[in-house]
Design an enzyme around this catalytic site. Structure first.
Site, PDB file in Angstrom:
ATOM      1  N   ASP A   1      44.102 -63.714  -9.092  1.00 35.59           N
ATOM      2  CA  ASP A   1      44.781 -62.561  -8.478  1.00 35.59           C
ATOM      3  C   ASP A   1      44.540 -62.385  -6.977  1.00 35.59           C
ATOM      4  OD1 ASP A   1      45.419 -62.248 -11.125  1.00 35.59           O
ATOM      5  OD2 ASP A   1      44.552 -60.260 -11.348  1.00 35.59           O
TER       6      ASP A   1
ATOM      7  N   LYS B   1      50.656 -62.792 -15.363  1.00 37.86           N
ATOM      8  CA  LYS B   1      50.110 -61.921 -16.413  1.00 37.86           C
ATOM      9  C   LYS B   1      50.512 -60.478 -16.153  1.00 37.86           C
ATOM     10  CE  LYS B   1      45.546 -61.557 -14.179  1.00 37.86           C
ATOM     11  NZ  LYS B   1      45.459 -60.107 -13.985  1.00 37.86           N
TER      12      LYS B   1
ATOM     13  N   CYS C   1      39.263 -58.285 -12.842  1.00 37.13           N
ATOM     14  CA  CYS C   1      39.969 -59.457 -13.369  1.00 37.13           C
ATOM     15  C   CYS C   1      39.139 -60.737 -13.314  1.00 37.13           C
ATOM     16  CB  CYS C   1      41.306 -59.623 -12.661  1.00 37.13           C
ATOM     17  SG  CYS C   1      42.404 -58.218 -13.005  1.00 37.13           S
TER      18      CYS C   1
END
Length: 192
Positions: A10, A104, A146
């Site tokens: 990310d 995602k 994350c």
């Protein structure tokens, strides 16, 4: 040939300075990750990047706070909406260095890369297994969210897992240290 994959979690515009969920130090980490790839690319057979890719017209399963203020635990401001600049990689040089891309959070909350799918519709676990990976290094944003979730899932999948801490950025010192303690307790190596 190496059986190690680099998982880049990310590293997106909305998670670095100036983004809707900015993490302090995110932009520097993005540049450092590209430098790491350039220096150690031969060490990795796969270099996989994930992006939150949230649906534009929904609250993404309650992930976006649409009624009231976000609690920054289960609900968040809108971020990384599919097709917007906020969802793009924060470091333009990163995309061309990745061997695979994972998206995602498409309509639902998703923290771990293992909850997403590759461009050819495989899970990350399927990709890693098909390529014979038995070890992963995990880098990215945010250490306490994350990155943590991805590293835990990697360890649960039986992969030797290392978080390269200098190549991560956390939201807050307390939650980052709690995440690192949890990771170490589950057998994840944290390389400081």
């Amino acid at each position: 040939m190496s059986s190690t994959a680099l998982l880049v979690v990310d590293v997106q515009n909305d998670f670095v300075e100036g983004g809707s969920l900015a993490v302090t130090g995110g932009r520097a980490v993005a540049a450092a990750i590209v430098d790491h790839i350039d220096r150690y690319a031969g060490h990795y057979r796969l270099i996989v990047g994930s992006r939150d890719w949230h649906s534009p017209e929904t609250d993404n399963g309650g992930h976006f706070a649409t009624a009231g203020d976000p609690d920054f635990a289960a609900t968040w401001p809108a971020h990384c909406v599919a097709g917007t600049p906020g969802a793009d990689y924060a470091e333009p040089r990163l995309a061309e260095r990745l061997t695979h891309h994972v998206r995602k959070g498409m309509g639902a909350p998703a923290y771990s890369m293992f909850e997403g799918i590759t461009d050819d519709h495989r899970t990350l676990a399927d990709l890693l297994a098909a390529e014979g990976m038995d070890e992963v290094d995990v880098v990215g944003i945010a250490t306490d969210h994350c990155v943590r979730a991805t590293a835990l899932d990697a360890a649960r999948a039986g992969l030797r897992t290392t978080v390269l801490l200098p190549l991560t950025a956390g939201v807050a010192p307390e939650s980052t240290e709690a995440a690192l303690t949890e990771l170490v307790a589950t057998g994840v190596e944290v390389a400081r």
